[in-house]
Scaffold this motif. Structure first.
Motif, short mmCIF file in Angstrom:
data_model
loop_
_atom_site.label_atom_id
_atom_site.label_comp_id
_atom_site.label_asym_id
_atom_site.label_seq_id
_atom_site.Cartn_x
_atom_site.Cartn_y
_atom_site.Cartn_z
N UNK B 91 0.83 -1.22 0.00
CA UNK B 91 0.00 0.00 0.00
C UNK B 91 0.86 1.27 0.00
N UNK B 92 1.90 1.35 0.85
CA UNK B 92 2.79 2.52 0.70
C UNK B 92 3.40 2.61 -0.70
N UNK B 93 3.73 1.46 -1.27
CA UNK B 93 4.29 1.45 -2.63
C UNK B 93 3.29 1.97 -3.65
N UNK B 94 2.04 1.55 -3.49
CA UNK B 94 0.99 2.01 -4.41
C UNK B 94 0.78 3.52 -4.27
N UNK B 95 0.76 4.00 -3.01
CA UNK B 95 0.57 5.44 -2.78
C UNK B 95 1.71 6.24 -3.39
N UNK B 96 2.93 5.72 -3.23
CA UNK B 96 4.09 6.42 -3.80
C UNK B 96 3.99 6.46 -5.32
N UNK B 218 2.16 7.98 5.70
CA UNK B 218 1.81 9.40 5.88
C UNK B 218 1.11 9.94 4.63
N UNK B 219 0.05 10.71 4.79
CA UNK B 219 -0.72 11.34 3.71
C UNK B 219 -1.12 10.29 2.66
N UNK B 225 -5.71 9.81 -3.64
CA UNK B 225 -6.89 10.45 -4.24
C UNK B 225 -6.52 11.47 -5.32
N UNK B 226 -5.54 12.29 -5.02
CA UNK B 226 -5.19 13.35 -5.99
C UNK B 226 -4.00 13.00 -6.87
N UNK B 227 -3.31 11.92 -6.55
CA UNK B 227 -2.23 11.38 -7.39
C UNK B 227 -1.23 12.46 -7.78
N UNK B 228 -0.94 12.59 -9.09
CA UNK B 228 0.10 13.53 -9.52
C UNK B 228 -0.26 14.98 -9.18
#
Lengths: 227, 505
Positions: B91-96, B218-219, B225-228
């Motif tokens: 999940x952190x990897x996906x968020x990054x 974090x965040x 949600x807002x991605x790039x």
């Protein structure tokens, strides 16, 4: 996929467990392996289509709140687990015809599929207003028969494959691979094409057609084996 | 390897796999904007990962006398540790990765089940002898795997997701897998020194991941949600994670449900009116004397606050599926009183199910401002069958007012079911009897209307009079007569439960 099932290793059992009475000679030999991969792929494909549509239809009646979602998903798992146990019990006796059982199971799933949506509609209308427990029990009863049948297919075919290969890991891996790959393909197909073009009724008809087609194909293979 | 150990590993891997599937769906649903395709796409990659894992496992299963010695258990343990470590980082990897993504991201984390997928055939190979009972024993493993999965569905989906954040559940799963790894290592036949070294390695690795958790997660939802488009340092004012979904609120008061716009905390029809709240005030023009009102969907509570205070309304029932929305009310003064208003009853249920389970309930107005028409599940509240269900709950002369979110198909569906209709911006009022739009009655109602004891418009204030004039012009200018709407939506295919409307477009 087929390359997996026709790997370079000899398709001869490495342990003396094959019972010549288990299947007609050619059905237990090399011939059925050509069919096992595509039919088990199709079986996994149709199972996922049913799951997608049935869950959706059940949510329409019992709500999309998390309680309903959880009990419906759990009901599916209970059915698959019960089927796995029954399939395991059936497969204990190597004289029982595994492919014939698989064929009958697929036909039964297909026939249930054809009547499934009207059945869910009728039962849903009759059981409006049930609580979480009631929803769970009715959902379980609705999906128990087909999911039990679906759950039974893996151990039945594993027993068949182990008799051929004498290797459990390879048998489970190969069958689990094609079946799960079929389900994965159905997920993508549902997302990109099937649900939008066929709707719920059309999707279930497609799944039922696949089950009945699989049953027909396997029965033809078995007849050829007996000939 | 003993069958009992194989059963335990199969059960635990089922539990962990399904728990991560739930977490991935929660996070991916936000990233993908709550589209119906989110679940099958994630499920597809999840199953593809399991399938590829099964394929890979065959390479490891070439040994045909697998049940002897401790090598099989060491191999399973190594897989177990690696699979769980990778799953924690998914999940952190996906968020990054999302912060580099424009548009819908791919649910690639589902492919990580390749490691968990390899475990099942692997434990079957090492735990089940290749004899005539192989099918039966594999069925036990399969059942153990399913029992673990069902436990994941119930324990994680029903309880943990309601009490812990995504980061918290990931930590619990990692902690459980570290414990499981320690037990497996104890059975690997290692020397005391080897065992101590392995346990220290697992402890340091797992402990390090847990310690890094606050940074890794974090965040999370801001990035997902807002991605790039995520601005550096941007933080949501509120993030509510529960078993019903994820609600986020931006500092400007915009509220999102599952990553999709869900309204704004605003009850003021003047000014920018970002949530077009004037449509809620317009209800007084559409019904002469609404006393009993049903609202499906609470969201920010702004619509409910306005409707509860419309002159004449004696009772407002709000049906909301996610209790998290109610918890947010107290943080926003515009809507805080809603939770204590004796006229208002908030029930937590699926709106459609609530209607079916309350067949005798009748309302003067039913309002549905629920979800955008392209979101997953939207057909549940836009279909012909749903419109007919609503129709059966209207009092004589009752009006159903819902947000079409500019969908021609949704409009057409409702106008097929109800013989009378009037459009108000992207909302549509439909009824079985003629709808008389009376702006004089509406104006009088606005001058009587108070929220929290404060008049919305004071008759004696010039500024308020001008604002009321402007609002009246806005309401009358947004009206669309039925013939025009029927022409505009002539080619639209009505939404049904079977075709599911826009959900799979």
């Amino acid at each position: 996929m087929r390359a997996t099932l026709s790997a370079p290793e000899p398709l001869v059992p490495e342990s003396p467990v094959m019972d010549p009475l288990a299947e007609p000679r050619s059905a237990a030999g090399v011939l059925p392996l050509r069919w096992v991969a595509p039919v088990f792929f199709a079986s996994g494909f149709s199972a996922l289509l049913y799951q997608t549509v049935w869950q959706r239809a059940l949510f329409t009646h019992y709500g999309t709140n998390v309680e309903s979602v959880t009990v419906i998903v759990t009901a599916f798992m209970v059915g698959l687990g019960a089927g796995s146990l029954l399939g395991g019990v059936y497969s204990r006796d190597p004289r029982r015809p595994a492919l014939l059982a698989f064929c009958l199971v697929e036909a039964a799933i297909g026939l249930f599929g054809l009547v499934s949506l009207p059945l869910i509609e009728k039962v849903g209308a009759l059981t409006l207003g049930m609580g979480t427990l009631g929803t769970g029990v009715v959902s379980l009863l609705l999906v128990l028969v087909p999911t039990t049948l679906m759950g039974a297919t893996l151990p039945v075919l594993v027993a068949f494959a182990v008799r051929l290969w004498g290797n459990v890991g390879r048998s489970v891996g190969a069958l689990y691979f094609v079946n799960t790959l079929g389900s994965a393909a159905a997920s993508f197909a549902a997302a990109f094409f099937v649900m939008s073009h066929l709707g719920q009724a059309g999707t279930v008809q497609l799944a039922a057609g696949l089950n009945l087609g699989v049953a027909l194909l396997v029965s033809l293979v078995l007849r050829r084996g007996r000939a | 390897m003993r069958l009992l150990v194989a059963l335990a590993v199969a059960a635990f891997s089922g539990f962990v796999s399904l728990s991560y599937e739930l977490l991935w769906f929660r996070v991916y649903g936000v990233a993908n904007g709550a589209l119906a395709s989110s679940f099958p796409l994630l499920l597809g990659t999840y199953l593809l990962g399991l399938a590829l894992g099964s394929l890979w496992s065959q390479v490891l299963c070439r040994d045909t006398s697998p049940t002897t010695g401790t090598r099989p258990l060491r191999l399973v343990t190594a897989f177990f540790v690696f699979a769980n470590g990778v799953a924690y980082l998914s999940i952190p990897g996906f968020a990054a990765a999302c912060t580099f993504t424009e548009g819908s991201p791919a649910p690639w984390m589902g492919l990580l089940t390749i490691f968990l997928g390899a475990l099942f055939p692997l434990v079957a190979h090492f735990g089940v002898p290749a004899d005539t009972r192989a099918g039966a024993r594999v069925s036990y493993l399969y059942v153990a795997n399913i029992v673990g999965s069902a436990a994941g569905s119930l324990l994680t989906g029903f309880w943990l997701m309601d009490v812990l954040s995504t980061a918290g559940i990931s930590a619990v799963l990692l902690g459980g897998s570290m414990l499981g790894a320690a037990l497996l290592l104890a059975g690997c036949g290692l020397t005391r020194r080897q065992l101590a070294g392995a346990l220290v390695a697992v402890g340091v690795g797992g402990g390090g991941l847990l310690a890094a958790g606050p940074v890794l997660f974090d965040r999370l939802y801001e990035r997902v949600q807002f991605q790039a488009k995520t601005e550096p340092g941007f933080r949501f004012t509120h993030v509510v994670e529960n078993r019903s979904g994820v609600i986020t609120v931006a500092p400007d008061g915009t509220i999102y449900g599952g990553g999709t716009y869900d309204g704004v905390f605003n009850t003021d029809p003047r000014g920018t009116d970002k949530n077009l709240i004037f449509r809620a005030y317009a209800l007084s023009a559409l019904h002469p004397a609404p006393r009993r009102v049903l609202m499906i969907g609470l969201s920010s509570g702004s619509w409910a606050q306005v409707v509860a205070n419309l002159p004449g309304v004696e009772e407002l029932t709000v049906v909301e599926i996610n209790p998290g929305y109610r918890d947010l009310l107290a943080h926003y003064p515009q809507v805080a009183s809603l939770a204590h208003n004796p006229k208002v009853r908030i029930e937590f249920d699926d709106g459609r199910r609530w209607l079916t389970t309350h067949p005798d309930a009748r309302f003067d107005i039913i309002v549905a401002n629920t979800m955008v028409h392209w979101a997953g599940g939207s057909a549940h509240v836009l279909s012909r069958e749903f419109n007919e269900l609503v129709k059966a709950h209207l009092s004589p002369g009752g009006v159903y007012f819902f947000n079409t979110t500019a969908s021609h198909r949704a409009s057409r569906t409702a106008t097929d079911v109800f013989p009378y209709s009037v459009g108000v911006a992207h909302c549509l009022a439909v009824a079985d009897t003629p709808i008389q739009v009376d702006l004089e009655r509406w104006r009088a109602a606005m001058l009587r209307m108070r929220i929290d004891g404060v008049p919305v418009f004071e008759a004696g204030r010039e500024e308020d009079r001008r604002a009321l004039d402007a609002l009246e012009a806005r309401v009358s200018g947004s009206l669309e007569a039925r013939p025009r709407m029927l022409r505009r939506t002539d080619a639209a295919v009505p939404v049904t439960d079977d075709n599911m409307g826009h959900e799979w477009d």
